[in-house]
Design an enzyme around this catalytic site. Structure first.
Site, PDB file in Angstrom:
ATOM      1  N   LYS A   5     -32.633-129.315  36.907  1.00 37.79           N
ATOM      2  CA  LYS A   5     -33.822-130.057  37.356  1.00 37.79           C
ATOM      3  C   LYS A   5     -34.144-131.178  36.372  1.00 37.79           C
ATOM      4  CE  LYS A   5     -35.337-126.067  39.962  1.00 37.79           C
ATOM      5  NZ  LYS A   5     -36.235-124.923  40.162  1.00 37.79           N
TER       6      LYS A   5
ATOM      7  N   GLN B 129     -40.731-121.877  37.138  1.00 38.31           N
ATOM      8  CA  GLN B 129     -39.446-121.336  37.556  1.00 38.31           C
ATOM      9  C   GLN B 129     -39.577-119.835  37.828  1.00 38.31           C
ATOM     10  OE1 GLN B 129     -36.764-123.185  38.243  1.00 38.31           O
ATOM     11  NE2 GLN B 129     -35.572-121.389  38.823  1.00 38.31           N
TER      12      GLN B 129
ATOM     13  N   ASP C  80     -42.897-127.303  44.623  1.00 34.65           N
ATOM     14  CA  ASP C  80     -42.067-126.274  45.256  1.00 34.65           C
ATOM     15  C   ASP C  80     -42.505-126.012  46.701  1.00 34.65           C
ATOM     16  OD1 ASP C  80     -39.940-125.171  43.762  1.00 34.65           O
ATOM     17  OD2 ASP C  80     -41.321-124.109  42.436  1.00 34.65           O
TER      18      ASP C  80
HETATM   19  N1  GUN Z   1     -36.066-119.709  41.549  1.00 32.51           N
HETATM   20  C1  GUN Z   1     -35.087-119.755  42.476  1.00 32.51           C
HETATM   21  N2  GUN Z   1     -35.297-120.764  43.339  1.00 32.51           N
HETATM   22  C2  GUN Z   1     -36.442-121.367  42.957  1.00 32.51           C
HETATM   23  C3  GUN Z   1     -37.171-122.492  43.444  1.00 32.51           C
HETATM   24  O1  GUN Z   1     -36.821-123.133  44.442  1.00 32.51           O
HETATM   25  N3  GUN Z   1     -38.305-122.796  42.755  1.00 32.51           N
HETATM   26  C4  GUN Z   1     -38.722-122.100  41.683  1.00 32.51           C
HETATM   27  N4  GUN Z   1     -39.853-122.471  41.092  1.00 32.51           N
HETATM   28  N5  GUN Z   1     -38.065-121.056  41.197  1.00 32.51           N
HETATM   29  C5  GUN Z   1     -36.933-120.704  41.834  1.00 32.51           C
END
Ligand code: GUN
Length: 280
Positions: free
Chosen positions: A52, A96, A119
């Site tokens: 990211k 996350q 998200d």
């Molecule tokens: N963990 C696995 N996929 C995701 C996601 O799309 N967003 C977040 N914040 N954590 C994750």
């Protein structure tokens, strides 16, 4: 011949589109900042967060990483989120997942300002999506809609079967496909005669996390197949929920794993950071 849906290529195009939008905003003196909160030491989460950050760098989005120890309390994490909510320089906030077991992930998601929830997990954004109001959309399902549209796979009036009912993929996917006027079925582990249900699908979307469980016997001839799986086969090799080689002769289009749905999630996160700036 089946069309192979190239998620890497489309995600690259979307990142370039985002990069251009970020540049135009910068010309007007507006910067876009994503705050990524990582709690604990989950190795997979570390890799995701790194990806990211790299995507932010590419797009010209400022990334701010907040690393918190495994023993961080829920209250401490909520205080960090409160600070980011109030920070005018922060456009988007992402915690996350998974967070350590002693922290209530739902409470954390609810604490994020919905206008910064890149998200798309906050109940307000989920609700907005369900009733067709503007809001931030969950990245993986939004990425799948982009793939279908950019490959000109028709959605309206067609049978779409989604296997999996998670809050992150299955449920928001169903809402987005409904919005595109598909006839939507959400199947799951308790569905009776899953095979028969899947064989109705013009568009089959799988999000079960079970390696290669969908072979040709689940597929209607000519269906488009979207595989959200990130699984490991018996040899430990990365694969999807779909037995790719087996279904390939039967499908009209398919996403490979890796290189299909996966790269779209981060691209749509970048898109959501700009979207969050626009919604301000
Ligand atoms: N963990 C696995 N996929 C995701 C996601 O799309 N967003 C977040 N914040 N954590 C994750």
């Amino acid at each position: 011949m089946a069309e192979i849906i190239n998620g890497r290529e489309v995600s690259g195009i979307i990142r370039d589109e985002v990069k251009e939008k970020v540049r135009l905003l910068k010309d007007r003196g507006i910067t876009v900042t994503l705050a990524v909160v990582l709690v604990g030491n989950d190795p997979a989460s570390r890799i995701y967060v790194r990806n990211k950050e790299k995507a932010c760098e590419y797009c010209g989005i400022i990334s701010r990483k907040i690393e918190l120890g495994e023993s961080t309390t829920q209250q401490e994490l909520l205080s960090v989120i409160e600070g980011l909510n109030a920070d005018k320089d922060v456009t988007g906030i992402l915690v996350q997942l998974p967070v350590p077991a002693h922290i209530d992930a739902d409470a954390v998601i609810r604490a994020i300002d919905p206008s910064k929830d890149v998200d798309g997990f906050h109940p307000q954004n989920v609700g907005a999506l369900s009733i067709g109001l503007p809001g931030l959309k969950s990245c993986t399902p939004a990425g799948i809609i982009e793939l279908l549209k950019r490959y000109e796979i028709p959605i309206a009036g067609r049978e779409c079967v989604i296997v999996g009912r998670s809050n992150i993929v299955g449920k928001p996917m169903a809402m987005l496909m409904l919005r595109e006027n598909a006839t939507v079925t959400v199947a799951h582990s308790k569905t009776a005669d899953l095979k028969e249900v899947c064989r109705r699908a013009d568009i089959l979307i799988t999000a079960t996390g079970r390696a290669k469980m969908f072979d040709r016997s689940y597929i209607k001839e000519g269906a488009a197949v979207i595989d959200c799986g990130m699984d490991r086969d018996a040899d430990g090799k990365l694969c999807g929920d779909v037995d790719y080689e087996d279904v390939l002769p039967a499908v009209s289009a398919i996403t490979p794993v890796p290189g299909g749905v996966g790269p779209m999630t981060v691209a749509m996160l970048m898109h959501n950071c700009v979207e969050a700036q626009m919604l301000r």
